[in-house]
Design a protein around this motif. Structure first.
Motif, PDB file in Angstrom:
ATOM      1  N   PHE A   1      34.560  29.049   9.876  1.00 36.31           N
ATOM      2  CA  PHE A   1      34.487  27.847   9.052  1.00 36.31           C
ATOM      3  C   PHE A   1      35.863  27.451   8.534  1.00 36.31           C
ATOM      4  O   PHE A   1      36.200  26.270   8.441  1.00 36.31           O
TER       5      PHE A   1
ATOM      6  N   GLN B   1      28.438  19.448  12.733  1.00 39.00           N
ATOM      7  CA  GLN B   1      28.999  20.357  11.736  1.00 39.00           C
ATOM      8  C   GLN B   1      30.503  20.139  11.569  1.00 39.00           C
ATOM      9  O   GLN B   1      31.026  20.136  10.450  1.00 39.00           O
TER      10      GLN B   1
ATOM     11  N   LEU C   1      32.518  19.155   8.133  1.00 41.78           N
ATOM     12  CA  LEU C   1      33.567  19.970   7.529  1.00 41.78           C
ATOM     13  C   LEU C   1      34.792  19.150   7.130  1.00 41.78           C
ATOM     14  O   LEU C   1      35.620  19.622   6.336  1.00 41.78           O
TER      15      LEU C   1
ATOM     16  N   VAL D   1      34.403  24.549   2.727  1.00 39.71           N
ATOM     17  CA  VAL D   1      33.925  25.646   3.562  1.00 39.71           C
ATOM     18  C   VAL D   1      32.748  26.346   2.888  1.00 39.71           C
ATOM     19  O   VAL D   1      31.770  26.720   3.543  1.00 39.71           O
TER      20      VAL D   1
ATOM     21  N   GLY E   1      29.022  26.565   4.462  1.00 42.17           N
ATOM     22  CA  GLY E   1      28.425  27.848   4.786  1.00 42.17           C
ATOM     23  C   GLY E   1      27.026  28.002   4.228  1.00 42.17           C
ATOM     24  O   GLY E   1      26.108  28.438   4.920  1.00 42.17           O
TER      25      GLY E   1
ATOM     26  N   ALA F   1      31.251  32.893   4.749  1.00 44.05           N
ATOM     27  CA  ALA F   1      32.039  31.665   4.632  1.00 44.05           C
ATOM     28  C   ALA F   1      32.547  31.479   3.207  1.00 44.05           C
ATOM     29  O   ALA F   1      33.700  31.101   2.992  1.00 44.05           O
TER      30      ALA F   1
END
Length: 294
Positions: free
Chosen positions: A21, A84, A88, A93, A97, A251
């Motif tokens: 991540f 995803q 992000l 992060v 997660g 993460a």
């Protein structure tokens, strides 16, 4: 392979994804999400290809009729990792997660709707815990969640579909590495093609992000997702979803250690509720069976 070994492989994959991540987010300063996704899984496909060829000499042949399902799982996989990656760009992060862990509840829910399978009653209170945790994770109000968090939730939905489809395909074909390769190849083709058209990537950008691309391609892609494909031939999809959801914990830990991210009080409560849902949906059925045996 024993089920305990398969579960340990999934836990290792979750650890690798938790660190990934960080790389997925930092790479966005140099390369677009589509081309990044395509490039990392091109590397993953190349890395796993020799093992796929070796598996083909020992394992059963793949019928031509399975080409469609293999391409289909690749498209679902691309939607999961691609959406995803966009998410992000607009969230942390840590949030990504924990929100990704929502697929642990989505997997049995989709199984009920799509396949009309019965699930343990513990699934539904777990879903409520997850929703409450998601609300608090965003700061305890709708304004705390942004559209990047929404994309992560959409990604979790496609992740749930991928877990269900992966378990079915690996079980039917007995060729986990070939299924993994199909996912990587389709994702690489779509990501690179769209990235070249929509993002105009540069060589300078790729060179600046080579560490992130190398890690997410070779380790997170080539190793972790391949471990998932192998392990899901030996453990049920619902259990697999529970175990790999531990990537949310990893993460958050790596986000704090490397990026200095921090959750406020509401965020920690929300994160705890999401993880409580993960544990609840797994442990209640186990202890329920033990209680009934007494």
């Amino acid at each position: 392979m024993t089920r305990a070994t398969a579960d340990l492989l999934l836990l290792l994959a979750a650890l690798i994804w938790g660190l990934a991540f960080v790389g997925q987010q930092t790479a966005m300063a140099h390369v677009g999400p589509l081309f990044f996704t395509g490039t990392r899984f091109l590397i993953a496909a190349v890395a796993v290809l020799p093992f796929v060829l070796r598996e083909g000499k020992r394992g059963p042949a793949i019928p031509r009729a399975q080409a469609g399902p293999l391409i289909g799982i690749g498209v679902v996989f691309f939607l999961c990792v691609g959406v995803q990656q966009f998410g992000l760009m607009h969230t942390t992060v840590t949030n990504a997660g924990f929100l990704t862990a929502l697929y642990v509840v989505m997997v049995p829910a989709i199984a009920v709707v799509a396949a009309r399978r019965k699930v343990h009653p513990a699934v539904w209170p777990a879903a409520a815990l997850s929703l409450a945790g998601t609300f608090l994770l965003g700061g305890g109000g709708l304004k705390g969640l942004n559209w990047g968090d929404g994309l992560i939730i959409v990604s979790a939905f496609f992740g749930a579909l991928q877990i269900l489809g992966l378990g079915l395909l690996v079980g039917n074909l007995g060729r986990p590495l070939a299924v993994a390769f199909a996912q990587y190849a389709v994702t690489a083709a779509i990501g690179i093609s769209l990235g070249l058209v929509l993002e105009a990537p540069t060589l300078e950008g790729l060179l600046s992000a080579w560490r992130e691309i190398a890690y997410t391609g070779l380790v997170s892609g080539g190793i972790a997702f391949t471990l998932q494909s192998i392990a899901q031939g030996h453990t049920p999809p619902s259990d697999a979803a529970i175990i790999v959801s531990m990537e949310s914990v990893f993460a958050a830990a790596f986000g704090a250690l490397i990026l200095g991210e921090r959750l406020n009080l509401f965020g920690w409560i929300g994160a705890a509720l999401v993880m409580a849902a993960v544990l609840f949906v797994q442990l209640v059925p186990i202890y329920g069976r033990l209680w009934l045996r007494r």
